[in-house]
Design an enzyme around this catalytic site. Structure first.
Site, PDB file in Angstrom:
ATOM      1  N   LYS A 171     -14.525   8.321  -3.671  1.00 32.33           N
ATOM      2  CA  LYS A 171     -15.757   8.691  -2.955  1.00 32.33           C
ATOM      3  C   LYS A 171     -16.249  10.056  -3.418  1.00 32.33           C
ATOM      4  O   LYS A 171     -17.438  10.266  -3.645  1.00 32.33           O
ATOM      5  CB  LYS A 171     -15.494   8.736  -1.438  1.00 32.33           C
ATOM      6  N   HIS A 208       0.800  -1.225   0.000  1.00 31.81           N
ATOM      7  CA  HIS A 208       0.000   0.000   0.000  1.00 31.81           C
ATOM      8  C   HIS A 208       0.831   1.273   0.000  1.00 31.81           C
ATOM      9  O   HIS A 208       0.264   2.366   0.096  1.00 31.81           O
ATOM     10  CB  HIS A 208      -0.920   0.059   1.216  1.00 31.81           C
ATOM     11  N   THR A 252      -8.383   6.746  -1.966  1.00 36.23           N
ATOM     12  CA  THR A 252      -9.753   6.244  -2.056  1.00 36.23           C
ATOM     13  C   THR A 252     -10.758   7.385  -1.857  1.00 36.23           C
ATOM     14  O   THR A 252     -11.885   7.292  -2.328  1.00 36.23           O
ATOM     15  CB  THR A 252     -10.024   5.115  -1.039  1.00 36.23           C
ATOM     16  N   LYS A 310      -8.058  13.845   4.224  1.00 32.54           N
ATOM     17  CA  LYS A 310      -7.147  12.696   4.225  1.00 32.54           C
ATOM     18  C   LYS A 310      -6.150  12.915   5.357  1.00 32.54           C
ATOM     19  O   LYS A 310      -6.084  14.008   5.927  1.00 32.54           O
ATOM     20  CB  LYS A 310      -6.412  12.561   2.888  1.00 32.54           C
ATOM     21  N   ARG A 311      -5.363  11.887   5.682  1.00 31.06           N
ATOM     22  CA  ARG A 311      -4.329  12.091   6.683  1.00 31.06           C
ATOM     23  C   ARG A 311      -3.388  13.226   6.264  1.00 31.06           C
ATOM     24  O   ARG A 311      -3.188  13.476   5.076  1.00 31.06           O
ATOM     25  CB  ARG A 311      -3.527  10.784   6.875  1.00 31.06           C
ATOM     26  N   LYS A 319       1.117  14.376   0.610  1.00 31.22           N
ATOM     27  CA  LYS A 319      -0.256  14.690   0.191  1.00 31.22           C
ATOM     28  C   LYS A 319      -0.428  16.195  -0.044  1.00 31.22           C
ATOM     29  O   LYS A 319      -1.407  16.647  -0.601  1.00 31.22           O
ATOM     30  CB  LYS A 319      -1.249  14.191   1.242  1.00 31.22           C
TER      31      LYS A 319
HETATM   32  C1  26W Z   1       4.230   1.199   9.914  1.00 33.26           C
HETATM   33  C2  26W Z   1       3.503   2.446   9.814  1.00 33.26           C
HETATM   34  C3  26W Z   1       2.547   2.394   8.683  1.00 33.26           C
HETATM   35  C4  26W Z   1       1.192   2.255   8.941  1.00 33.26           C
HETATM   36  C5  26W Z   1       0.295   2.199   7.897  1.00 33.26           C
HETATM   37  C6  26W Z   1       2.990   2.462   7.394  1.00 33.26           C
HETATM   38  C7  26W Z   1       2.094   2.401   6.361  1.00 33.26           C
HETATM   39  C8  26W Z   1       0.756   2.273   6.600  1.00 33.26           C
HETATM   40  C9  26W Z   1      -0.252   2.186   5.465  1.00 33.26           C
HETATM   41  C10 26W Z   1       0.242   1.225   4.428  1.00 33.26           C
HETATM   42  C11 26W Z   1      -0.537   3.542   4.915  1.00 33.26           C
HETATM   43  C12 26W Z   1      -1.780   3.578   4.101  1.00 33.26           C
HETATM   44  O1  26W Z   1      -2.868   3.643   4.627  1.00 33.26           O
HETATM   45  N1  26W Z   1      -1.633   3.574   2.780  1.00 33.26           N
HETATM   46  C13 26W Z   1      -2.744   3.927   1.916  1.00 33.26           C
HETATM   47  O2  26W Z   1      -3.425   2.766   1.510  1.00 33.26           O
HETATM   48  C14 26W Z   1      -4.586   3.103   0.770  1.00 33.26           C
HETATM   49  C15 26W Z   1      -5.339   1.828   0.495  1.00 33.26           C
HETATM   50  O3  26W Z   1      -4.648   1.053  -0.426  1.00 33.26           O
HETATM   51  C16 26W Z   1      -4.221   3.859  -0.481  1.00 33.26           C
HETATM   52  O4  26W Z   1      -5.391   4.240  -1.134  1.00 33.26           O
HETATM   53  C17 26W Z   1      -3.389   5.082  -0.148  1.00 33.26           C
HETATM   54  O5  26W Z   1      -2.935   5.683  -1.321  1.00 33.26           O
HETATM   55  C18 26W Z   1      -2.219   4.689   0.724  1.00 33.26           C
HETATM   56  O6  26W Z   1      -1.525   5.831   1.170  1.00 33.26           O
END
Ligand code: 26W
Length: 865
Positions: free
Chosen positions: A713, A409, A709, A601-602, A607
């Protein structure tokens, strides 16, 4: 069971507006609400279909709620609080849900179906009531029943806390996937962690973010069911002993230091139109039953309690980072804890029919790793098969490598998980042995064959990163083990293959694939935008929420004034409702006729909320110079949480609020520009913002947003994308037409090229306007008496090299905004573009994503219940 109500033609849009308004009508008086100016278009002839509600069903629902109020909640109609009413409504829903759940599970057990097991550290479910009522096709019935009881359904449903068991995109995707898996009748279980505290609640004080705990279960969660019969004991820590049998064969015996109890809580996920009911099983940690109370004498009693709380800490809190790996011991323990519990659960169920014969395992079980967070499931399955079930290493590997798949992701290097070897030695010594073995077999059996004697290649592809602190690279372990590895949008999957894992792609050319993300149209259109849903009912028929492609029928009317007017009337009413929410949340009056420009978004540098902010400042500056500038009034709406330790992200929130405060109170610009930062962005707030958006800001540096995503939406709800060619934006404009959106900025290839020699000072010195707004950050204009309070942003953009090319994209971004303003003046053109965007989002239903996974990755068939 309610009979399906026939559609009649009545005024739906105004009705929708009325309910939406009620949702938020709590504290402020109507008189203080946003100035309800005349609608931009005349109210359209009332034509959208609305549902005539079955009277008998309403009576039945009323009786059920009243009965539960008395016999389940233990209160009376006269005394009941709104919370009690909500609990009674849930109890009524559950009557039906549990029946459907039993039917689903019986069918799957009888057919011994293959199933997918979706392992995810996060499931961002949000609220469930409106969604479940909608999926049970009972929302209208419930609304009418509650109305007759003197209650507003939206107010009752506002009582429900969000289940915020996720950070952002990845967690919400998992929740949308559960909805689609249930709706499309795929046998599945979602496995995750029953966090006591979900993502922090964001408070804004004097413009700054403060984090507060989110205790979503403080008063209990009526949707979840504890399943004590499926409790698991999870070993942890200790040491490994090598034993030699009389025949000389060696085996490893793990002597764990502790055992933790894993208690499962099940949340039923109701498919649309009572298709199937899927289970989301979340594990809570407890002190093990075997916890030895006796060894503690009277004086040790308190210590015993303290030690108990340590094991119970494991599921206490969700880590609030969504991009930086903190490397905390507790986090690895969480990951192992839920993976170990889930695998034991999977094995237990498998063995009910297969009696420890593992020859069918890979045929019956598919396991999906949602990012690398559940990677530890790989060595844990190996360990269970070898140590507990007596299989050979090779037999266990054969099964394991056929069962797992991995979804990536993010490409951000700081997000790629690497765990210090010493942590494994301390917590999971036996798993480390197995990882070494897997790695050894890979390096000697695969890498050495393709690149003989190439130690550099070995070091690069190894699961172990050498150095002062040796580390386990979780992504490498995932790729080596998994049958398939996918990215989440076409461009992202390409980059995963070409840039992140090129050598692995050389070894296994068919391992890598793409599944573009999607969102559930039940929550993100049908439930949250009843006005637009009614229009689709009329134009596309009643099945559009099961087959989002059929929404394309509306496209044929995109040029028709009547439909343009109706579409924009629905949008206007959603904006009136949001204006009211804005007033309640931050006390700012906004005009629903203004253009609503949304970035939710975060908060992250990639971003680029700060690019948006710089543009807003330039617009403000232009308006100060010429308050009569011929542009539409604009409201910029932000929602974003920053990771608590991400200082610059928090500084950006502060800057947005500081600029908002100044701009919103500056009479000179005649209300032409408003900026609002809505605190505590979460699923339930998204459901109010998204239907009201005109512009969807998707402005990540190309190559950094895996998919996104919220872009889907927002587009689905008729917003035009103002964005870069990144993630799924590319595919969205492919369907909706580049002419109906505002694309700007550097492409992925241009970003790569520019990064080789980028110097932000060139852009700063070369663009007077850009220089002026950046320098503005250094003054105390927005932070009176505190010059320098916003300087960290300037510093990052200049002295720290502007890692995400904000300055390079500024001019192009501004130009895209000008195109948007121009188009907004042409109401017909805008309406046409909005309609086309919404009507062409069929591909971005998470049903499509799930069908892709089922076909290309899981080899899974849907099962009629
Ligand atoms: C270890 C810390 C950490 C925690 C969560 C690193 C990375 C993450 C996730 C992978 C971050 C995340 O939410 N990524 C998002 O995933 C979505 C679903 O596929 C995508 O639509 C977003 O572009 C992507 O940033």
């Amino acid at each position: 069971m309610a009979t399906k109500a026939p559609a009649t033609k009545t005024a739906a849009a105004p009705k929708a507006a009325k309910t939406a308004t009620k949702t938020t009508a709590t504290k402020t008086t109507a008189a203080k609400a946003a100035p309800a100016k005349a609608a931009p278009v005349k109210a359209a002839p009332a034509k959208a279909a609305s549902v005539a509600v079955d009277k008998a069903a309403v009576e039945q629902f009323k009786a059920s709620v009243l009965n539960h109020l008395r016999t389940t909640i233990g209160t009376s109609q006269e005394k009941a609080s709104k919370l009690a009413w909500w609990q009674a409504v849930v109890a009524s829903c559950n009557e039906e849900i549990f029946g459907l759940l039993t039917d689903t599970q019986k069918t799957h057990a009888k057919n011994d179906t293959r199933a997918v097991h979706y392992l995810s550290a996060e499931f961002l479910m949000g609220r469930l009531t409106v969604n479940n009522l909608t999926n049970l096709e009972k929302f209208e019935v419930a609304r009418e029943a509650l109305k007759e009881l003197g209650l507003d359904i939206n107010e009752v449903c506002e009582e429900e806390p969000d289940m915020a068991l996720g950070n952002g995109g990845l967690g919400r995707l998992a929740a949308c996937f559960m909805d689609s898996l249930a709706t499309c009748n795929y046998p599945c279980v979602g496995y995750g962690i029953h966090y006591e505290n979900g993502l922090f609640r964001q408070e804004i004080q004097s413009g700054k973010q403060f984090e507060r705990p989110d205790s979503w279960r403080e008063y209990g969660c009526p949707w979840e069911v504890c399943r004590p019969e499926s409790v698991q004991n999870i070993p942890l820590g200790g040491y490994v002993e090598t034993q030699t049998a009389p025949d000389g064969t060696k085996s490893s015996v793990w002597h764990p230091a502790t055992v933790i109890k894993a208690v499962p809580w099940d949340i039923p996920v109701v498919g649309y139109r009572k298709s199937s009911v899927a289970i989301l099983r979340l594990w809570e940690s407890r002190a093990a039953e075997s916890f030895n109370w006796d060894v503690f004498n009277a004086g040790g009693y308190v210590d015993a309690q303290a030690e108990k709380s340590l094991t119970e800490t494991i599921s206490k809190v969700l880590y609030p980072n969504d991009s930086t790996e903190a490397g905390k011991e507790l986090r690895l323990t969480q990951q192992y804890f839920f993976c170990a519990a889930s695998l034991r659960d999977i094995l237990r169920r498998y063995n009910r029919t297969h009696h420890h014969d593992y020859s069918e395992f890979a045929k019956k079980i598919a396991i999906q790793l949602n990012d690398t967070h559940p990677t530890i499931a790989i060595p844990e399955l190996m360990r269970l098969l070898i140590d507990e079930e007596g299989l050979s290493f090779d037999a266990a590997w054969d099964i394991t490598s056929k069962s797992f798949n991995y979804t990536n992701h993010t490409l951000l290097p700081e997000a790629l998980e690497k765990w210090p070897v010493y942590l494994f030695e301390k917590l999971l010594p036996r798993h480390l042995e197995i990882i070494y073995m897997i790695n050894h077999n890979f390096l000697t059996g695969v890498v050495d064959k393709i690149w003989p004697g190439n130690n550099e290649m070995k070091a690069k592809l190894s699961v172990i990163e050498e150095g002062d602190c040796r580390k386990v690279r979780m992504a490498n372990l995932c790729v080596i083990t998994s049958g398939r590895v996918n990215g989440v949008a076409k461009i992202h999957s390409q980059l995963v293959k070409d840039d992140l894992f090129p050598e692995y792609a050389q070894i296994w050319k068919d391992k890598f694939c793409n599944v573009t993300n999607g969102v559930t149209p039940r929550r993100w259109l049908l439930s949250c935008n009843r006005g637009l849903a009614a229009l689709y009912n009329e134009v596309s028929g009643k099945d559009w929420a099961l087959n989002l492609d059929s929404c394309s029928k509306l496209k044929a009317y995109a040029d028709k004034k009547e439909y343009q007017d109706r579409f924009m009337q629905i949008k206007y009413e959603n904006k009136v409702a949001l204006a009211k929410t804005i007033k309640e949340l931050v006390g700012v009056d906004v005009d629903p006729n203004a253009m609503f420009d949304v970035q939710v978004k975060r908060l992250h540098e990639y971003k680029r909320q700060h690019l948006n902010l710089l543009y807003i400042m330039s617009l403000y500056r232009a308006l100060l110079e010429n308050p009569d500038m011929d542009i539409p009034s604009q409201v910029f709406i932000f929602g974003a949480k920053a990771a608590p330790a991400y200082t610059l992200a928090k500084d950006i929130i502060y800057a947005i609020n500081a600029v908002a405060d100044k701009v919103n109170n500056d009479l000179r610009i005649k209300g032409k520009l408003k900026v609002v930062f809505l605190p505590n962005y979460r699923v339930s707030l998204a459901e109010k913002i998204i239907p009201a958006a005109d512009i969807s800001e998707q402005i990540s540096t190309a190559g950094y947003e895996a998919s996104g995503t919220s872009n889907m939406k927002l587009s689905m709800n008729g917003a035009l994308t103002l964005g870069t060619m990144d993630g799924a934006n590319i595919e969205i404009v492919d369907f909706a037409g580049i002419e109906n959106n505002f694309i700007f900025g550097l492409s992925v290839d241009e970003v790569k090229e520019l990064k080789k020699h980028y110097n932000p000072w060139d852009y700063y010195n070369g663009n007077q306007e850009l220089k002026a707004v950046i320098d503005w950050l250094d003054t105390d204009y927005f932070t009176p008496g505190q010059p320098g309070a916003l300087s960290s942003i300037k510093n990052s953009l200049l002295n720290l090299g502007d890692p995400f090319l904000v300055l390079a994209d500024f001019a192009s971004y501004k130009e895209a905004h000008q195109r948007a303003q121009q188009m907004y003046k042409d109401k017909a053109r805008w309406a046409k573009a909005a309609i086309i965007n919404s009507a062409t989002m069929g591909n971005f239903s998470s049903d499509r994503s799930i069908h892709d996974y089922a076909r290309d990755i899981w080899n899974l068939k849907s099962q009629k219940i």
